[in-house]
Design an enzyme around this catalytic site. Sequence first.
Site, short mmCIF file in Angstrom:
data_model
loop_
_atom_site.label_atom_id
_atom_site.label_comp_id
_atom_site.label_asym_id
_atom_site.label_seq_id
_atom_site.Cartn_x
_atom_site.Cartn_y
_atom_site.Cartn_z
N LYS A 42 -4.82 88.92 32.87
CA LYS A 42 -4.59 87.49 33.01
C LYS A 42 -5.71 86.83 33.79
O LYS A 42 -5.85 85.62 33.81
CB LYS A 42 -3.28 87.24 33.79
CG LYS A 42 -2.05 87.82 33.20
CD LYS A 42 -0.88 87.68 34.21
CE LYS A 42 0.25 88.56 33.78
NZ LYS A 42 1.28 88.65 34.86
N GLU A 98 -14.53 88.07 31.27
CA GLU A 98 -13.77 88.78 32.31
C GLU A 98 -13.88 87.99 33.62
O GLU A 98 -14.84 87.26 33.84
CB GLU A 98 -14.37 90.19 32.42
CG GLU A 98 -13.75 91.13 33.41
CD GLU A 98 -12.27 91.42 33.25
OE1 GLU A 98 -11.49 90.48 33.29
OE2 GLU A 98 -11.92 92.61 33.14
N ASP A 99 -12.91 88.17 34.47
CA ASP A 99 -12.94 87.48 35.76
C ASP A 99 -13.89 88.17 36.73
O ASP A 99 -14.72 87.55 37.37
CB ASP A 99 -11.53 87.39 36.37
CG ASP A 99 -10.79 88.73 36.42
OD1 ASP A 99 -11.30 89.74 35.89
OD2 ASP A 99 -9.68 88.77 36.98
N ASP A 102 -15.67 95.35 38.70
CA ASP A 102 -15.64 96.12 39.94
C ASP A 102 -16.25 97.48 39.62
O ASP A 102 -17.46 97.64 39.62
CB ASP A 102 -14.17 96.17 40.38
CG ASP A 102 -13.97 96.77 41.76
OD1 ASP A 102 -14.90 96.72 42.56
OD2 ASP A 102 -12.88 97.29 42.01
N LYS A 130 -19.14 92.90 41.37
CA LYS A 130 -19.34 93.65 42.61
C LYS A 130 -20.21 94.85 42.27
O LYS A 130 -19.70 95.94 42.04
CB LYS A 130 -18.00 94.15 43.15
CG LYS A 130 -17.05 93.10 43.66
CD LYS A 130 -15.79 93.79 44.17
CE LYS A 130 -14.71 92.81 44.54
NZ LYS A 130 -13.44 93.49 44.83
N PHE A 151 -12.13 91.90 48.83
CA PHE A 151 -11.08 91.59 47.87
C PHE A 151 -10.90 90.08 47.77
O PHE A 151 -10.59 89.42 48.75
CB PHE A 151 -9.76 92.27 48.24
CG PHE A 151 -8.83 92.32 47.07
CD1 PHE A 151 -8.98 93.31 46.10
CD2 PHE A 151 -7.83 91.37 46.91
CE1 PHE A 151 -8.15 93.34 44.98
CE2 PHE A 151 -7.01 91.39 45.80
CZ PHE A 151 -7.16 92.38 44.83
N ARG A 164 -3.42 83.08 41.91
CA ARG A 164 -4.22 82.77 40.72
C ARG A 164 -4.54 81.28 40.61
O ARG A 164 -5.53 80.89 40.00
CB ARG A 164 -3.48 83.19 39.45
CG ARG A 164 -3.32 84.68 39.27
CD ARG A 164 -2.83 84.97 37.85
NE ARG A 164 -2.30 86.32 37.70
CZ ARG A 164 -3.02 87.41 37.47
NH1 ARG A 164 -4.33 87.30 37.39
NH2 ARG A 164 -2.46 88.58 37.32
P1 IMP Z 1 -12.78 97.58 37.11
O1 IMP Z 1 -12.27 98.42 35.98
O2 IMP Z 1 -12.77 98.37 38.39
O3 IMP Z 1 -14.11 96.97 36.86
O4 IMP Z 1 -11.68 96.48 37.34
C1 IMP Z 1 -11.88 95.15 37.06
C2 IMP Z 1 -10.57 94.43 37.26
O5 IMP Z 1 -10.03 94.75 38.53
C3 IMP Z 1 -10.74 92.93 37.26
O6 IMP Z 1 -10.60 92.40 35.97
C4 IMP Z 1 -9.64 92.49 38.17
O7 IMP Z 1 -8.46 92.33 37.45
C5 IMP Z 1 -9.49 93.63 39.16
N1 IMP Z 1 -10.23 93.36 40.41
C6 IMP Z 1 -11.39 93.90 40.82
N2 IMP Z 1 -11.78 93.42 42.01
C7 IMP Z 1 -10.83 92.52 42.36
C8 IMP Z 1 -10.68 91.64 43.50
O8 IMP Z 1 -11.49 91.57 44.42
N3 IMP Z 1 -9.57 90.86 43.48
C9 IMP Z 1 -8.65 90.90 42.48
N4 IMP Z 1 -8.76 91.68 41.41
C10 IMP Z 1 -9.85 92.49 41.34
MG MG Z 2 -9.02 91.51 35.00
#
Ligand code: IMP
Ligand code: MG
Length: 178
Positions: A42, A98-99, A102, A130, A151, A164
Amino acid sequence: MYNDVKEVLLSEEKIADKVLELAKQISEDFAGKPLIVIGVLKGANVFVADLIRKISIPLELDFMAISSYGTSTQSSGIVKILKDLDKDIKGMYVLVVEDIIDTGLTLSYLTENLRSRGAEAIEICTLLDKPERRKAHIDVKYKGFDIPDEFVVGYGIDYAEKYRHLPFVGILKEEAYQ
Ligand code: IMP
Ligand code: MG
Protein backbone atom coordinates in the site's frame (compact mmCIF):
# COMPACT_ATOMS: atom_id res chain seq x y z
CA MET A 1 -0.09 11.72 15.98
CA TYR A 2 2.42 14.32 14.68
CA ASN A 3 3.99 14.12 18.14
CA ASP A 4 5.24 10.65 17.24
CA VAL A 5 7.47 12.20 14.57
CA LYS A 6 11.00 13.05 15.68
CA GLU A 7 11.97 15.01 12.59
CA VAL A 8 10.43 16.01 9.26
CA LEU A 9 12.87 14.62 6.71
CA LEU A 10 11.06 15.70 3.54
CA SER A 11 8.47 18.46 3.49
CA GLU A 12 5.39 18.44 1.26
CA GLU A 13 6.98 21.08 -0.96
CA LYS A 14 10.24 19.20 -1.33
CA ILE A 15 8.37 16.03 -2.29
CA ALA A 16 6.14 17.89 -4.78
CA ASP A 17 9.16 19.41 -6.53
CA LYS A 18 10.79 16.01 -6.85
CA VAL A 19 7.58 14.36 -8.09
CA LEU A 20 7.37 16.93 -10.87
CA GLU A 21 11.00 16.39 -11.85
CA LEU A 22 10.60 12.61 -11.95
CA ALA A 23 7.33 12.84 -13.92
CA LYS A 24 8.95 15.09 -16.54
CA GLN A 25 11.81 12.65 -17.03
CA ILE A 26 9.43 9.68 -17.22
CA SER A 27 7.23 11.50 -19.76
CA GLU A 28 10.28 12.06 -21.98
CA ASP A 29 11.73 8.58 -21.60
CA PHE A 30 8.52 6.65 -22.29
CA ALA A 31 7.09 8.90 -25.01
CA GLY A 32 5.52 6.82 -27.79
CA LYS A 33 5.76 3.59 -25.81
CA PRO A 34 2.95 1.53 -24.29
CA LEU A 35 3.48 2.44 -20.63
CA ILE A 36 1.96 0.72 -17.65
CA VAL A 37 2.62 2.17 -14.21
CA ILE A 38 2.44 -0.40 -11.45
CA GLY A 39 2.06 0.93 -7.92
CA VAL A 40 3.21 -1.34 -5.14
CA LEU A 41 0.55 -1.30 -2.43
CA LYS A 42 0.00 0.00 0.00
CA GLY A 43 3.01 2.23 0.55
CA ALA A 44 3.35 3.67 -2.96
CA ASN A 45 -0.32 4.65 -3.17
CA VAL A 46 0.15 8.33 -2.34
CA PHE A 47 3.32 8.71 -4.40
CA VAL A 48 1.88 7.03 -7.49
CA ALA A 49 -1.30 9.13 -7.30
CA ASP A 50 0.74 12.33 -7.30
CA LEU A 51 3.25 11.08 -9.87
CA ILE A 52 0.79 9.99 -12.58
CA ARG A 53 -1.00 13.33 -12.45
CA LYS A 54 2.24 15.01 -13.49
CA ILE A 55 3.03 12.55 -16.29
CA SER A 56 2.04 14.03 -19.65
CA ILE A 57 1.97 10.91 -21.85
CA PRO A 58 -0.69 8.17 -22.10
CA LEU A 59 -0.40 5.41 -19.53
CA GLU A 60 -2.25 2.58 -17.84
CA LEU A 61 -2.29 2.16 -14.08
CA ASP A 62 -2.38 -1.05 -12.11
CA PHE A 63 -1.40 -2.16 -8.63
CA MET A 64 0.25 -5.09 -6.98
CA ALA A 65 0.24 -5.89 -3.30
CA ILE A 66 3.11 -7.87 -1.91
CA SER A 67 4.04 -8.59 1.64
CA SER A 68 7.59 -7.94 2.81
CA TYR A 69 7.13 -6.41 6.25
CA GLY A 70 4.75 -7.58 8.93
CA THR A 71 4.20 -5.08 11.67
CA SER A 72 7.88 -5.11 12.61
CA THR A 73 10.52 -2.68 11.37
CA GLN A 74 12.79 -5.39 9.97
CA SER A 75 12.57 -6.92 6.50
CA SER A 76 11.50 -10.54 6.67
CA GLY A 77 12.87 -11.40 3.22
CA ILE A 78 9.66 -13.29 2.57
CA VAL A 79 7.78 -11.98 -0.43
CA LYS A 80 4.26 -13.03 -1.24
CA ILE A 81 1.88 -11.70 -3.93
CA LEU A 82 -1.33 -10.65 -2.19
CA LYS A 83 -2.89 -8.87 -5.19
CA ASP A 84 -1.80 -9.44 -8.76
CA LEU A 85 -2.15 -7.36 -11.94
CA ASP A 86 -5.50 -7.29 -13.68
CA LYS A 87 -4.08 -7.89 -17.14
CA ASP A 88 -1.24 -9.24 -19.19
CA ILE A 89 1.85 -7.00 -19.53
CA LYS A 90 3.41 -8.78 -22.51
CA GLY A 91 5.11 -6.23 -24.76
CA MET A 92 4.45 -3.33 -22.37
CA TYR A 93 6.91 -0.86 -20.89
CA VAL A 94 6.53 -1.31 -17.17
CA LEU A 95 7.32 1.31 -14.56
CA VAL A 96 7.21 -0.15 -11.07
CA VAL A 97 6.57 2.56 -8.50
CA GLU A 98 7.66 1.87 -4.93
CA ASP A 99 7.65 3.97 -1.79
CA ILE A 100 10.98 2.93 -0.35
CA ILE A 101 13.76 0.49 -1.14
CA ASP A 102 15.50 -0.96 1.86
CA THR A 103 17.16 -4.36 1.41
CA GLY A 104 15.88 -4.51 -2.17
CA LEU A 105 14.59 -8.04 -1.65
CA THR A 106 10.99 -7.12 -2.40
CA LEU A 107 11.72 -5.39 -5.69
CA SER A 108 14.29 -7.91 -6.77
CA TYR A 109 11.65 -10.61 -6.48
CA LEU A 110 8.98 -8.47 -8.10
CA THR A 111 11.02 -7.43 -11.13
CA GLU A 112 12.07 -11.04 -11.78
CA ASN A 113 8.45 -12.06 -11.59
CA LEU A 114 7.37 -9.31 -14.03
CA ARG A 115 10.21 -10.11 -16.39
CA SER A 116 8.97 -13.68 -16.69
CA ARG A 117 5.65 -12.33 -18.03
CA GLY A 118 7.24 -10.97 -21.21
CA ALA A 119 7.28 -7.23 -20.54
CA GLU A 120 9.30 -5.30 -23.13
CA ALA A 121 11.08 -3.27 -20.45
CA ILE A 122 10.92 -2.91 -16.69
CA GLU A 123 12.12 0.20 -14.88
CA ILE A 124 11.90 1.14 -11.23
CA CYS A 125 10.84 4.43 -9.70
CA THR A 126 11.16 4.81 -5.95
CA LEU A 127 10.52 7.85 -3.81
CA LEU A 128 13.04 6.83 -1.16
CA ASP A 129 16.13 4.68 -1.02
CA LYS A 130 18.23 3.45 1.90
CA PRO A 131 21.35 2.42 -0.06
CA GLU A 132 23.27 1.35 3.07
CA ARG A 133 20.84 -1.47 3.69
CA ARG A 134 20.89 -3.11 0.26
CA LYS A 135 21.12 -6.92 0.14
CA ALA A 136 19.92 -7.60 -3.42
CA HIS A 137 21.24 -5.70 -6.43
CA ILE A 138 18.63 -3.74 -8.36
CA ASP A 139 18.86 -1.01 -10.97
CA VAL A 140 16.83 2.01 -9.96
CA LYS A 141 16.30 4.37 -12.87
CA TYR A 142 14.16 6.97 -11.11
CA LYS A 143 14.85 7.90 -7.53
CA GLY A 144 13.45 10.66 -5.36
CA PHE A 145 15.80 10.78 -2.38
CA ASP A 146 18.51 8.78 -0.66
CA ILE A 147 17.78 8.70 3.06
CA PRO A 148 19.74 7.52 6.10
CA ASP A 149 19.01 4.21 7.78
CA GLU A 150 16.17 5.50 9.94
CA PHE A 151 12.61 4.26 10.14
CA VAL A 152 10.41 6.73 8.29
CA VAL A 153 6.66 7.18 7.94
CA GLY A 154 4.22 9.40 6.07
CA TYR A 155 3.30 10.15 2.44
CA GLY A 156 1.91 6.61 2.15
CA ILE A 157 4.53 4.90 4.30
CA ASP A 158 3.38 3.24 7.50
CA TYR A 159 4.44 1.81 10.78
CA ALA A 160 1.99 -0.97 11.71
CA GLU A 161 -0.53 0.54 9.24
CA LYS A 162 -0.41 3.96 10.89
CA TYR A 163 0.91 7.35 9.72
CA ARG A 164 0.27 6.79 5.98
CA HIS A 165 -1.79 9.99 5.79
CA LEU A 166 0.93 12.36 7.00
CA PRO A 167 1.62 14.76 4.10
CA PHE A 168 5.40 14.73 4.73
CA VAL A 169 8.03 12.03 5.32
CA GLY A 170 9.24 11.98 8.90
CA ILE A 171 11.44 9.94 11.19
CA LEU A 172 9.42 8.10 13.81
CA LYS A 173 10.32 8.52 17.48
CA GLU A 174 11.64 5.34 19.09
CA GLU A 175 8.86 5.54 21.71
CA ALA A 176 6.27 5.15 18.95
CA TYR A 177 7.56 1.64 18.16
CA GLN A 178 6.57 0.35 21.59
P1 IMP B 1 12.89 -4.28 1.11
O1 IMP B 1 12.48 -5.59 0.53
O2 IMP B 1 13.74 -4.49 2.33
O3 IMP B 1 13.57 -3.37 0.13
O4 IMP B 1 11.58 -3.63 1.66
C1 IMP B 1 10.99 -2.52 1.11
C2 IMP B 1 9.67 -2.29 1.80
O5 IMP B 1 9.87 -2.28 3.21
C3 IMP B 1 9.09 -0.94 1.47
O6 IMP B 1 8.24 -1.01 0.35
C4 IMP B 1 8.33 -0.61 2.73
O7 IMP B 1 7.05 -1.16 2.67
C5 IMP B 1 9.12 -1.28 3.83
N1 IMP B 1 10.04 -0.32 4.48
C6 IMP B 1 11.38 -0.23 4.35
N2 IMP B 1 11.89 0.77 5.09
C7 IMP B 1 10.83 1.33 5.72
C8 IMP B 1 10.71 2.46 6.61
O8 IMP B 1 11.66 3.15 6.99
N3 IMP B 1 9.44 2.73 7.02
C9 IMP B 1 8.36 2.01 6.62
N4 IMP B 1 8.43 0.98 5.78
C10 IMP B 1 9.66 0.64 5.33
MG1 MG C 1 6.20 -1.16 0.16
